[in-house]
Design a protein around this motif. Sequence first.
Motif, mmCIF file in Angstrom:
data_model
loop_
_atom_site.group_PDB
_atom_site.id
_atom_site.type_symbol
_atom_site.label_atom_id
_atom_site.label_comp_id
_atom_site.label_asym_id
_atom_site.label_seq_id
_atom_site.Cartn_x
_atom_site.Cartn_y
_atom_site.Cartn_z
ATOM 1 N N LEU A 49 0.818 -1.219 0.000
ATOM 2 C CA LEU A 49 0.000 0.000 0.000
ATOM 3 C C LEU A 49 0.848 1.264 0.000
ATOM 4 O O LEU A 49 0.433 2.304 -0.501
ATOM 5 N N THR A 50 2.027 1.199 0.585
ATOM 6 C CA THR A 50 2.849 2.411 0.690
ATOM 7 C C THR A 50 4.167 2.291 -0.048
ATOM 8 O O THR A 50 5.047 3.133 0.117
ATOM 9 N N ALA A 51 4.325 1.310 -0.847
ATOM 10 C CA ALA A 51 5.620 1.039 -1.461
ATOM 11 C C ALA A 51 5.905 1.869 -2.707
ATOM 12 O O ALA A 51 6.952 1.724 -3.310
ATOM 13 N N GLY A 52 5.012 2.737 -3.039
ATOM 14 C CA GLY A 52 5.250 3.549 -4.213
ATOM 15 C C GLY A 52 4.702 2.888 -5.458
ATOM 16 O O GLY A 52 4.063 1.836 -5.421
ATOM 17 N N GLY A 53 4.915 3.527 -6.574
ATOM 18 C CA GLY A 53 4.424 2.985 -7.826
ATOM 19 C C GLY A 53 2.915 3.111 -7.978
ATOM 20 O O GLY A 53 2.322 2.397 -8.777
ATOM 21 N N ARG A 54 2.306 3.971 -7.169
ATOM 22 C CA ARG A 54 0.844 4.127 -7.224
ATOM 23 C C ARG A 54 0.458 5.536 -7.635
ATOM 24 O O ARG A 54 -0.612 6.022 -7.283
ATOM 25 N N ARG A 55 1.332 6.194 -8.394
ATOM 26 C CA ARG A 55 1.088 7.577 -8.791
ATOM 27 C C ARG A 55 -0.247 7.720 -9.503
ATOM 28 O O ARG A 55 -1.047 8.597 -9.176
ATOM 29 N N ASP A 56 -0.519 6.847 -10.440
ATOM 30 C CA ASP A 56 -1.740 6.982 -11.213
ATOM 31 C C ASP A 56 -2.981 6.768 -10.347
ATOM 32 O O ASP A 56 -3.997 7.435 -10.535
ATOM 33 N N ASP A 57 -2.892 5.834 -9.376
ATOM 34 C CA ASP A 57 -4.022 5.622 -8.462
ATOM 35 C C ASP A 57 -4.293 6.870 -7.638
ATOM 36 O O ASP A 57 -5.429 7.257 -7.405
ATOM 37 N N ILE A 58 -3.211 7.509 -7.169
ATOM 38 C CA ILE A 58 -3.351 8.707 -6.340
ATOM 39 C C ILE A 58 -3.863 9.874 -7.169
ATOM 40 O O ILE A 58 -4.770 10.603 -6.765
ATOM 41 N N LEU A 59 -3.319 10.035 -8.357
ATOM 42 C CA LEU A 59 -3.740 11.156 -9.203
ATOM 43 C C LEU A 59 -5.159 10.976 -9.731
ATOM 44 O O LEU A 59 -5.787 11.948 -10.152
ATOM 45 N N ALA A 60 -5.687 9.769 -9.674
ATOM 46 C CA ALA A 60 -7.066 9.550 -10.115
ATOM 47 C C ALA A 60 -8.044 10.319 -9.237
ATOM 48 O O ALA A 60 -9.145 10.658 -9.675
ATOM 49 N N ASN A 61 -7.652 10.644 -7.994
ATOM 50 C CA ASN A 61 -8.511 11.410 -7.089
ATOM 51 C C ASN A 61 -8.350 12.911 -7.255
ATOM 52 O O ASN A 61 -9.099 13.676 -6.662
ATOM 53 N N ALA A 62 -7.391 13.352 -8.010
ATOM 54 C CA ALA A 62 -7.120 14.778 -8.150
ATOM 55 C C ALA A 62 -8.128 15.417 -9.103
ATOM 56 O O ALA A 62 -8.465 14.835 -10.132
ATOM 57 N N PRO A 63 -8.603 16.623 -8.746
ATOM 58 C CA PRO A 63 -9.502 17.312 -9.669
ATOM 59 C C PRO A 63 -8.805 17.688 -10.980
ATOM 60 O O PRO A 63 -9.436 17.766 -12.021
ATOM 61 N N ALA A 64 -7.505 17.908 -10.915
ATOM 62 C CA ALA A 64 -6.740 18.225 -12.132
ATOM 63 C C ALA A 64 -5.349 17.616 -11.982
ATOM 64 O O ALA A 64 -4.703 17.753 -10.955
ATOM 65 N N ALA A 65 -4.919 16.913 -12.998
ATOM 66 C CA ALA A 65 -3.576 16.328 -12.995
ATOM 67 C C ALA A 65 -2.957 16.537 -14.375
ATOM 68 O O ALA A 65 -3.653 16.552 -15.388
ATOM 69 N N GLU A 66 -1.634 16.734 -14.355
ATOM 70 C CA GLU A 66 -0.958 16.959 -15.630
ATOM 71 C C GLU A 66 0.468 16.438 -15.526
ATOM 72 O O GLU A 66 1.201 16.802 -14.604
ATOM 73 N N GLU A 67 0.847 15.580 -16.420
ATOM 74 C CA GLU A 67 2.191 15.027 -16.508
ATOM 75 C C GLU A 67 2.659 14.430 -15.176
ATOM 76 O O GLU A 67 3.800 14.604 -14.763
ATOM 77 N N GLY A 68 1.757 13.758 -14.475
ATOM 78 C CA GLY A 68 2.141 13.089 -13.235
ATOM 79 C C GLY A 68 2.139 13.970 -12.014
ATOM 80 O O GLY A 68 2.618 13.550 -10.959
ATOM 81 N N PHE A 69 1.631 15.192 -12.110
ATOM 82 C CA PHE A 69 1.591 16.110 -10.970
ATOM 83 C C PHE A 69 0.159 16.567 -10.722
ATOM 84 O O PHE A 69 -0.677 16.554 -11.627
ATOM 85 N N PHE A 70 -0.117 16.983 -9.477
ATOM 86 C CA PHE A 70 -1.400 17.597 -9.179
ATOM 87 C C PHE A 70 -1.457 18.963 -9.861
ATOM 88 O O PHE A 70 -0.504 19.734 -9.793
ATOM 89 N N GLY A 71 -2.570 19.254 -10.475
ATOM 90 C CA GLY A 71 -2.789 20.581 -11.042
ATOM 91 C C GLY A 71 -3.454 21.446 -9.990
ATOM 92 O O GLY A 71 -4.399 21.022 -9.336
ATOM 93 N N VAL A 72 -2.912 22.638 -9.769
ATOM 94 C CA VAL A 72 -3.484 23.563 -8.781
ATOM 95 C C VAL A 72 -3.758 24.895 -9.466
ATOM 96 O O VAL A 72 -3.074 25.271 -10.427
ATOM 97 N N PRO A 73 -4.765 25.617 -8.980
ATOM 98 C CA PRO A 73 -5.047 26.922 -9.589
ATOM 99 C C PRO A 73 -3.924 27.914 -9.313
ATOM 100 O O PRO A 73 -3.229 27.824 -8.299
ATOM 101 N N LYS A 74 -3.763 28.843 -10.208
ATOM 102 C CA LYS A 74 -2.742 29.863 -10.058
ATOM 103 C C LYS A 74 -3.071 30.728 -8.850
ATOM 104 O O LYS A 74 -4.211 31.147 -8.665
ATOM 105 N N VAL A 75 -2.079 30.981 -8.005
ATOM 106 C CA VAL A 75 -2.284 31.779 -6.798
ATOM 107 C C VAL A 75 -1.902 33.225 -7.039
ATOM 108 O O VAL A 75 -2.568 34.148 -6.612
ATOM 109 N N ILE A 76 -0.815 33.429 -7.765
ATOM 110 C CA ILE A 76 -0.334 34.782 -8.034
ATOM 111 C C ILE A 76 -0.554 35.074 -9.513
ATOM 112 O O ILE A 76 -0.156 34.290 -10.374
ATOM 113 N N GLU A 77 -1.214 36.190 -9.762
ATOM 114 C CA GLU A 77 -1.474 36.572 -11.156
ATOM 115 C C GLU A 77 -0.251 37.199 -11.775
ATOM 116 O O GLU A 77 0.537 37.828 -11.184
#
Length: 100
Positions: free
Chosen positions: A72-100
């Motif tokens: 469960l914690t051994a890694g290699g589960r990036r895609d499973d974790i990112l499946a819960n993200a509202p936005a994901a891009e190239e293996g990272f969580f997508g977050v809204p821009k904070v500073i304009e």
Amino acid sequence: MSIDQATVKKIASLSRIAINDGEADAMVGELNGILKWVDQLGEVDVNGVEPMTAVIPNELRLRDDIIGEDPLTAGGRRDDILANAPAAEEGFFGVPKVIE
């Protein structure tokens, strides 16, 4: 260096702390006492004293980094974790821009 009531009120305002005149007067005495104590510390001769981060020796207790031991914690589960993200891009969580 000493602090007056105007300085205390300015610090309180910058800190978003509401204080009245009586509280500001009390803080003047307390802060000036602290500054006097800091000045006394500056008079201590520390030549030849080794800098230290703690008064007792510390060692970090680290676990062995064994990859793959726990499925469960051994890694290699990036895609499973990112499946819960509202936005994901190239293996990272997508977050809204904070500073304009």
